[in-house]
Motif scaffolding. Structure first.
Motif, PDB file in Angstrom:
ATOM      1  N   ILE A  68       0.840  -1.212   0.000  1.00 39.39           N
ATOM      2  CA  ILE A  68       0.000   0.000   0.000  1.00 39.39           C
ATOM      3  C   ILE A  68       0.865   1.249   0.000  1.00 39.39           C
ATOM      4  CG2 ILE A  68      -1.796   1.267   1.245  1.00 39.39           C
ATOM      5  CD1 ILE A  68      -2.684  -1.423   2.438  1.00 39.39           C
ATOM      6  N   ILE A  69       1.915   1.231   0.813  1.00 41.98           N
ATOM      7  CA  ILE A  69       2.850   2.368   0.857  1.00 41.98           C
ATOM      8  C   ILE A  69       3.508   2.569  -0.503  1.00 41.98           C
ATOM      9  CG2 ILE A  69       5.003   3.210   1.868  1.00 41.98           C
ATOM     10  CD1 ILE A  69       4.154   1.617   4.433  1.00 41.98           C
ATOM     11  N   ASN A  70       3.967   1.468  -1.095  1.00 39.27           N
ATOM     12  CA  ASN A  70       4.656   1.565  -2.392  1.00 39.27           C
ATOM     13  C   ASN A  70       3.735   2.046  -3.506  1.00 39.27           C
ATOM     14  OD1 ASN A  70       7.017   0.687  -1.224  1.00 39.27           O
ATOM     15  ND2 ASN A  70       6.834  -1.426  -1.931  1.00 39.27           N
ATOM     16  N   ALA A  71       2.434   1.868  -3.314  1.00 38.77           N
ATOM     17  CA  ALA A  71       1.469   2.336  -4.318  1.00 38.77           C
ATOM     18  C   ALA A  71       1.213   3.839  -4.203  1.00 38.77           C
ATOM     19  CB  ALA A  71       0.156   1.575  -4.174  1.00 38.77           C
ATOM     20  N   GLY A  72       1.798   4.468  -3.195  1.00 39.03           N
ATOM     21  CA  GLY A  72       1.710   5.913  -3.083  1.00 39.03           C
ATOM     22  C   GLY A  72       0.679   6.441  -2.109  1.00 39.03           C
ATOM     23  N   TYR A  73       0.032   5.549  -1.359  1.00 35.98           N
ATOM     24  CA  TYR A  73      -0.957   6.007  -0.385  1.00 35.98           C
ATOM     25  C   TYR A  73      -0.273   6.518   0.883  1.00 35.98           C
ATOM     26  CZ  TYR A  73      -4.580   3.749  -3.189  1.00 35.98           C
ATOM     27  OH  TYR A  73      -5.426   3.398  -4.214  1.00 35.98           O
ATOM     28  N   GLN A  74      -0.890   7.498   1.518  1.00 37.80           N
ATOM     29  CA  GLN A  74      -0.461   7.927   2.844  1.00 37.80           C
ATOM     30  C   GLN A  74      -0.923   6.875   3.832  1.00 37.80           C
ATOM     31  OE1 GLN A  74      -1.371  12.017   4.214  1.00 37.80           O
ATOM     32  NE2 GLN A  74      -2.123  11.062   6.094  1.00 37.80           N
ATOM     33  N   VAL A  75       0.000   6.316   4.599  1.00 42.34           N
ATOM     34  CA  VAL A  75      -0.315   5.201   5.487  1.00 42.34           C
ATOM     35  C   VAL A  75       0.151   5.513   6.907  1.00 42.34           C
ATOM     36  CG1 VAL A  75       0.029   2.741   5.967  1.00 42.34           C
ATOM     37  CG2 VAL A  75      -0.141   3.533   3.593  1.00 42.34           C
ATOM     38  N   THR A  76      -0.752   5.311   7.855  1.00 39.86           N
ATOM     39  CA  THR A  76      -0.439   5.408   9.276  1.00 39.86           C
ATOM     40  C   THR A  76      -0.558   4.014   9.875  1.00 39.86           C
ATOM     41  OG1 THR A  76      -1.338   7.651   9.396  1.00 39.86           O
ATOM     42  CG2 THR A  76      -1.051   6.481  11.476  1.00 39.86           C
ATOM     43  N   VAL A  77       0.449   3.582  10.645  1.00 42.15           N
ATOM     44  CA  VAL A  77       0.479   2.211  11.140  1.00 42.15           C
ATOM     45  C   VAL A  77       0.473   2.166  12.665  1.00 42.15           C
ATOM     46  CG1 VAL A  77       1.702   1.367   9.105  1.00 42.15           C
ATOM     47  CG2 VAL A  77       3.010   2.066  11.120  1.00 42.15           C
ATOM     48  N   TRP A  78      -0.025   1.053  13.174  1.00 43.91           N
ATOM     49  CA  TRP A  78       0.096   0.738  14.603  1.00 43.91           C
ATOM     50  C   TRP A  78       0.244  -0.758  14.740  1.00 43.91           C
ATOM     51  CZ3 TRP A  78      -2.524  -2.348  18.132  1.00 43.91           C
ATOM     52  CH2 TRP A  78      -2.146  -2.177  19.476  1.00 43.91           C
ATOM     53  N   ASN A  79       1.084  -1.153  15.694  1.00 45.14           N
ATOM     54  CA  ASN A  79       1.268  -2.564  15.997  1.00 45.14           C
ATOM     55  C   ASN A  79       1.469  -2.704  17.491  1.00 45.14           C
ATOM     56  OD1 ASN A  79       1.773  -5.326  14.634  1.00 45.14           O
ATOM     57  ND2 ASN A  79       3.435  -5.176  16.129  1.00 45.14           N
ATOM     58  N   ARG A  80       0.931  -3.785  18.050  1.00 39.51           N
ATOM     59  CA  ARG A  80       1.029  -3.988  19.500  1.00 39.51           C
ATOM     60  C   ARG A  80       2.491  -4.037  19.943  1.00 39.51           C
ATOM     61  NH1 ARG A  80      -2.764  -8.554  21.507  1.00 39.51           N
ATOM     62  NH2 ARG A  80      -1.483  -9.729  20.016  1.00 39.51           N
ATOM     63  N   THR A  81       3.339  -4.721  19.156  1.00 43.37           N
ATOM     64  CA  THR A  81       4.779  -4.690  19.407  1.00 43.37           C
ATOM     65  C   THR A  81       5.337  -3.493  18.650  1.00 43.37           C
ATOM     66  OG1 THR A  81       4.830  -7.104  19.570  1.00 43.37           O
ATOM     67  CG2 THR A  81       6.939  -5.981  19.245  1.00 43.37           C
ATOM     68  N   ALA A  82       5.631  -2.424  19.383  1.00 47.30           N
ATOM     69  CA  ALA A  82       5.932  -1.134  18.759  1.00 47.30           C
ATOM     70  C   ALA A  82       7.151  -1.185  17.843  1.00 47.30           C
ATOM     71  CB  ALA A  82       6.137  -0.080  19.844  1.00 47.30           C
ATOM     72  N   SER A  83       8.113  -2.050  18.150  1.00 46.51           N
ATOM     73  CA  SER A  83       9.341  -2.095  17.349  1.00 46.51           C
ATOM     74  C   SER A  83       9.067  -2.437  15.899  1.00 46.51           C
ATOM     75  CB  SER A  83      10.326  -3.108  17.951  1.00 46.51           C
ATOM     76  OG  SER A  83       9.750  -4.405  17.984  1.00 46.51           O
ATOM     77  N   LYS A  84       7.978  -3.154  15.621  1.00 47.74           N
ATOM     78  CA  LYS A  84       7.674  -3.533  14.245  1.00 47.74           C
ATOM     79  C   LYS A  84       7.239  -2.339  13.405  1.00 47.74           C
ATOM     80  CE  LYS A  84       6.574  -8.403  15.041  1.00 47.74           C
ATOM     81  NZ  LYS A  84       5.603  -9.490  14.811  1.00 47.74           N
ATOM     82  N   MET A  85       6.898  -1.230  14.044  1.00 44.06           N
ATOM     83  CA  MET A  85       6.515  -0.036  13.292  1.00 44.06           C
ATOM     84  C   MET A  85       7.718   0.678  12.698  1.00 44.06           C
ATOM     85  SD  MET A  85       3.370   1.698  15.409  1.00 44.06           S
ATOM     86  CE  MET A  85       4.102   1.696  17.042  1.00 44.06           C
ATOM     87  N   GLU A  86       8.912   0.425  13.252  1.00 43.21           N
ATOM     88  CA  GLU A  86      10.104   1.137  12.773  1.00 43.21           C
ATOM     89  C   GLU A  86      10.398   0.799  11.315  1.00 43.21           C
ATOM     90  OE1 GLU A  86      11.481   3.499  14.416  1.00 43.21           O
ATOM     91  OE2 GLU A  86      10.258   3.126  16.193  1.00 43.21           O
ATOM     92  N   GLU A  87      10.247  -0.472  10.965  1.00 40.39           N
ATOM     93  CA  GLU A  87      10.494  -0.881   9.582  1.00 40.39           C
ATOM     94  C   GLU A  87       9.516  -0.187   8.643  1.00 40.39           C
ATOM     95  OE1 GLU A  87      11.451  -5.029   7.306  1.00 40.39           O
ATOM     96  OE2 GLU A  87       9.671  -5.005   8.581  1.00 40.39           O
ATOM     97  N   ALA A  88       8.232  -0.155   9.015  1.00 42.87           N
ATOM     98  CA  ALA A  88       7.229   0.505   8.184  1.00 42.87           C
ATOM     99  C   ALA A  88       7.516   1.998   8.070  1.00 42.87           C
ATOM    100  CB  ALA A  88       5.839   0.277   8.759  1.00 42.87           C
ATOM    101  N   ALA A  89       8.007   2.591   9.139  1.00 45.45           N
ATOM    102  CA  ALA A  89       8.366   4.009   9.096  1.00 45.45           C
ATOM    103  C   ALA A  89       9.484   4.239   8.088  1.00 45.45           C
ATOM    104  CB  ALA A  89       8.781   4.486  10.479  1.00 45.45           C
ATOM    105  N   GLY A  90      10.393   3.274   7.989  1.00 47.43           N
ATOM    106  CA  GLY A  90      11.469   3.374   7.003  1.00 47.43           C
ATOM    107  C   GLY A  90      10.970   3.331   5.582  1.00 47.43           C
ATOM    108  N   TRP A  91       9.801   2.733   5.372  1.00 51.28           N
ATOM    109  CA  TRP A  91       9.199   2.688   4.034  1.00 51.28           C
ATOM    110  C   TRP A  91       8.386   3.945   3.739  1.00 51.28           C
ATOM    111  CZ3 TRP A  91       6.743  -2.617   5.497  1.00 51.28           C
ATOM    112  CH2 TRP A  91       7.747  -3.600   5.548  1.00 51.28           C
ATOM    113  N   GLY A  92       8.152   4.768   4.776  1.00 50.34           N
ATOM    114  CA  GLY A  92       7.392   5.997   4.566  1.00 50.34           C
ATOM    115  C   GLY A  92       6.109   6.101   5.340  1.00 50.34           C
ATOM    116  N   ALA A  93       5.818   5.108   6.198  1.00 49.75           N
ATOM    117  CA  ALA A  93       4.586   5.151   6.991  1.00 49.75           C
ATOM    118  C   ALA A  93       4.743   6.084   8.184  1.00 49.75           C
ATOM    119  CB  ALA A  93       4.219   3.753   7.477  1.00 49.75           C
ATOM    120  N   ARG A  94       3.625   6.583   8.660  1.00 45.06           N
ATOM    121  CA  ARG A  94       3.579   7.346   9.898  1.00 45.06           C
ATOM    122  C   ARG A  94       3.244   6.392  11.035  1.00 45.06           C
ATOM    123  NH1 ARG A  94      -0.042  12.649   8.052  1.00 45.06           N
ATOM    124  NH2 ARG A  94       1.233  13.221   6.241  1.00 45.06           N
ATOM    125  N   LYS A  95       3.839   6.604  12.191  1.00 47.23           N
ATOM    126  CA  LYS A  95       3.576   5.750  13.349  1.00 47.23           C
ATOM    127  C   LYS A  95       2.511   6.393  14.234  1.00 47.23           C
ATOM    128  CE  LYS A  95       7.860   5.872  14.658  1.00 47.23           C
ATOM    129  NZ  LYS A  95       9.049   5.644  15.504  1.00 47.23           N
TER     130      LYS A  95
END
Length: 300
Positions: free
Chosen positions: A23-50
């Motif tokens: 979804i991020i690679n398709a150009g959408y603005q994406v906000t993420v949340w995960n119970r284990t917070a460390s997994k959000m760091e990788e998504a943030a590196g792709w351009g997601a907001r935490k």
């Protein structure tokens, strides 16, 4: 219905990680949340907001996708004090791509509708391979017009998107899928054991049978992994057992005997009892090795 989607994505496990990236690679603005917070760091590196909570995800999105472990998890991230519905605006769309109870899905959809939030149940099939490749099969319950409006987002993750009926229908079709997955899995390990015990080359057996009437996704994708001794989870025994529990609970409600499905569930319970809870479902081969006194996976 909104056409410019701001996407919220909740659940960055084996499946969700790859799905959110598409979804991020398709150009959408994406906000993420995960119970284990460390997994959000990788998504943030792709351009997601935490985000700090599912509520915050919903506050910053008009399309919220959830893919978490089980029915109680969905209820918590959607209906909890800091859940999606605490922050979702009227006119938003919630898509639950988890595999949960059809009845619970209908209840959650009704609760969302009270707040002006449309809900689709859209469980997926295809495992980690389908998630990585963006080729998942997506079975959808809910309003057809809502599905049509969000289809461009779903198409970033899947190649087969089928409207199955009203809310709960997607989960019901997913239950059918899990019945087939379980029985195909059992067929695969029995065929591998039969071939090995008879002295036939396993790779050649797989090559031939995947092209015939007995072919299946399990045989084509998991069979070669078994032969190599790779039992890492694309889909774990733990989650398959959760899905089969849902199937058997629904079958009880429908007064429908599912003898084969119940047998697979019990066989996988034996795999769990021997420490295979987090292995891939194809770890069922270990039980087959014990039952048949045959060595199929390479020795360590």
């Amino acid at each position: 219905m909104a056409t410019e989607w701001k996407v919220g994505f909740i659940g960055l496990g084996i499946m969700g990680r790859s799905m959110s990236r598409h979804i991020i690679n398709a150009g959408y603005q994406v906000t993420v949340w995960n119970r284990t917070a460390s997994k959000m760091e990788e998504a943030a590196g792709w351009g997601a907001r935490k985000a700090r909570s599912p509520k915050e995800v919903a506050e910053n999105s008009n399309l919220i996708i959830t893919i978490v472990g089980d029915t109680p998890d969905v209820r918590e991230v959607v209906e909890g004090e800091n859940g999606v519905l605490a922050g979702a605006k009227p006119g938003s769309v919630l898509i639950d791509m988890s595999t949960i109870s059809p009845d619970a899905t209908r209840q959650i959809a009704a609760r969302a509708a009270e707040q002006g939030v449309a809900m689709l149940d859209a469980p997926v099939s295809g495992g980690d391979i389908g998630a990585r490749n963006g080729t998942l099969s997506i079975m959808v319950g809910g309003e057809a017009s809502v599905l049509e409006s969000v289809k461009p987002v779903l198409e970033t993750m899947g190649k087969s998107i089928v409207h199955c009926g009203p809310n709960g229908a997607g989960q019901t079709v997913k239950a059918c899928n899990q019945i087939l997955c379980g029985l195909n899995l059992l067929g695969m390990v029995e065929a591998l054991a039969f071939a090995k015990k008879a002295g036939v080359d396993l790779e050649k057996m797989i090559e031939v049978t995947t092209r015939g009437a007995g072919g299946s996704w399990a045989l084509a994708n998991l069979g070669p992994r078994v032969v190599k001794g790779d039992l890492d989870p694309g889909f774990s025994v733990r989650f398959q057992q959760k899905d089969l529990r849902i199937v058997l609970q629904e079958a009880e409600r429908l007064e429908l005997p599912l003898l084969g499905t119940a047998a697979v569930q019990q066989l996988l319970r034996s795999v769990q009892a021997h420490g295979g809870n987090e292995d891939g479902t194809h770890a069922l081969i270990r039980l087959m090795e014990q039952l048949g006194n045959v060595s199929i996976t390479p020795s360590e």
